[in-house]
Write an enzyme that holds these catalytic residues in place. Structure first.
Site, mmCIF file in Angstrom:
data_model
loop_
_atom_site.group_PDB
_atom_site.id
_atom_site.type_symbol
_atom_site.label_atom_id
_atom_site.label_comp_id
_atom_site.label_asym_id
_atom_site.label_seq_id
_atom_site.Cartn_x
_atom_site.Cartn_y
_atom_site.Cartn_z
ATOM 1 N N GLY A 69 0.791 -1.217 0.000
ATOM 2 C CA GLY A 69 0.000 0.000 0.000
ATOM 3 C C GLY A 69 0.826 1.270 0.000
ATOM 4 C CB THR A 70 3.878 2.301 1.844
ATOM 5 O OG1 THR A 70 3.296 2.269 3.152
ATOM 6 C CG2 THR A 70 4.881 3.442 1.775
ATOM 7 C CD GLN A 177 -7.101 -0.405 7.550
ATOM 8 O OE1 GLN A 177 -7.848 -1.367 7.723
ATOM 9 N NE2 GLN A 177 -5.892 -0.349 8.097
ATOM 10 C CB SER A 197 -2.208 -3.194 1.171
ATOM 11 O OG SER A 197 -1.149 -3.964 1.688
ATOM 12 C CG HIS A 199 -0.486 -6.448 4.944
ATOM 13 N ND1 HIS A 199 -0.553 -6.121 6.274
ATOM 14 C CD2 HIS A 199 -0.189 -5.303 4.294
ATOM 15 C CE1 HIS A 199 -0.294 -4.829 6.433
ATOM 16 N NE2 HIS A 199 -0.074 -4.315 5.242
ATOM 17 C CB THR A 235 11.368 -9.799 -11.170
ATOM 18 O OG1 THR A 235 12.609 -9.608 -11.860
ATOM 19 C CG2 THR A 235 10.660 -11.021 -11.722
ATOM 20 C CB CYS A 323 2.563 3.079 9.463
ATOM 21 S SG CYS A 323 2.247 1.720 8.312
#
Length: 381
Positions: A69-70, A177, A197, A199, A235, A323
């Site tokens: 996500g970042t 989120q 994201s 995860h 890659t 974070c």
């Protein structure tokens, strides 16, 4: 251990683990390679793009996979504004964006961009009037999150999108989120770019995606890059992406029933807190919020203490965004909604997930009650 920190990360589901193992064994080729093994990996990647695009009502050509996500936030913003730098240098965001975006906009200010940070009300929502007032002839992009990761407040993306589109301003939204948890429709919401994201949806860490409307022009952050149509170098992680999409489809397919279940668990927690008259304040919007994120202020107790004592009792909660852990400053979100620094430091976040049970909710309430009684003494009922 009772895990109640799903907004920080989620465990990989069995289906995602199996998909990763199969893709790593069978689709191990470099998708840029021209031989049949590379072509096989590319075909799987194309299928993943198509399935991700369908979940957000986007187009396959607009999906670019990232390392999370970042990176998705950073590449999306920089790619879009670089292509429009000649049109202006003004950007709009909010005071409560995820750290990856907040720090990015601070960096952009040192690079010659002017940034307006929109305030939020006591529930964490922006006002459209503030957004409209912030727009100038130099405004080229606005980045406003779908939902806050600490209190779960949902922003009115469709209204925001219509307003920005009427002014010819690009709209990016951090949907990390919310993806696969509540409905996300990039066309109906007039969103030009989103970041997500893996995860957060029971997929692997180190995988994410950006969606950019394929009709828009963007400029690569890293010139000469060949992967992901020039969007990012490196890659492509085909097994991780296969696991990501497998997990996302699983969650997306049970979105409505899971939200209903999470709402019931949330209500059970809040009703128990009220019934026991615990000195706990619920933060966030009463209606426009995610069911699984519950921001709490345990009045009179430091959030770090509450988190550590819960951990001692075998319950994992947090003091806010993972974070931001380790920073001495109080939560930006809490300050933005009007809390004092002292109040902000009393904040904790409980976030629910697919494995959360009623028994776990009851255990959390009992632990909070015991902690409050021990630390503050008995109170008058």
């Amino acid at each position: 251990m009772i895990y109640l920190d799903y907004a920080a990360t989620t465990p990989m589901c069995e289906e995602a683990i199996a998909a990763y193992a199969e893709a790593a064994a069978v689709y191990f080729g470099n998708e840029n390679s021209l031989h049949d093994i590379g072509t096989k990996a590319k075909q799987l990647l194309t299928l993943c793009r198509r399935e991700l695009a369908a979940m957000i009502n986007g187009e396959t050509e607009g999906v670019y996979f990232t390392s999370g996500g970042t990176e998705a936030n950073m590449l999306a913003i920089r790619s879009l504004i670089a292509a429009r730098r000649h049109k202006g240098n003004h950007l709009i965001t909010t005071e409560i964006e995820h750290a990856s975006l907040y720090h990015l906009f601070q960096q952009l200010e040192t690079e010659g961009y002017a940034v307006t940070y929109l305030p939020v009300d006591r529930f964490g929502r922006i006002h459209l009037a503030d957004l409209e007032r912030a727009i100038t002839p130099q405004t080229i992009l606005a980045s406003i999150q779908h939902a806050n990761s600490e209190i779960g407040t949902i922003q009115p993306l469709a209204d925001i999108g219509r307003l920005l589109r009427a002014h010819g301003i690009l709209f990016h939204s951090d949907c990390v989120q919310t993806f696969a948890k509540i409905q996300l429709d990039v066309k109906a919401m007039a969103i030009d770019s989103v970041s997500i994201s893996a995860h957060k949806v029971y997929g692997p860490k180190g995988v994410g995606a950006v969606y950019i409307d394929p009709h828009l022009h963007w400029k690569p952050v890293f010139p000469g890059t060949t992967h992901e149509s020039g969007f990012r170098p490196g890659t492509v992680n085909v097994p991780g992406i296969a696991a990501f999409i497998t997990a996302a489809k699983r969650l997306y397919g049970r979105m409505e029933s899971e939200q209903t279940r999470l709402e019931q668990l949330r209500r059970r927690l809040l009703d128990a807190i009220a019934a026991k008259q615990l000195p706990v304040t619920v933060e966030g919007h009463p209606d426009c919020r995610l069911a699984h994120i519950i921001g709490l202020i345990v009045n009179g107790l430091d959030g770090q203490l509450v988190m550590l004592e819960c951990n001692r009792a075998g319950i994992a909660i947090s003091t806010g965004s993972a974070c931001q852990v380790g920073l001495q400053a109080p939560s930006r979100t809490m300050i933005a909604v009007g809390k004092t620094p002292e109040e902000a430091k009393q904040f904790v976040r409980v976030s629910l997930g697919m494995a959360t049970t009623e028994i776990e909710i009851d255990q959390l309430v009992s632990t909070l009650e015991q902690l409050i009684r021990t630390r503050r003494g008995a109170w008058t009922r």
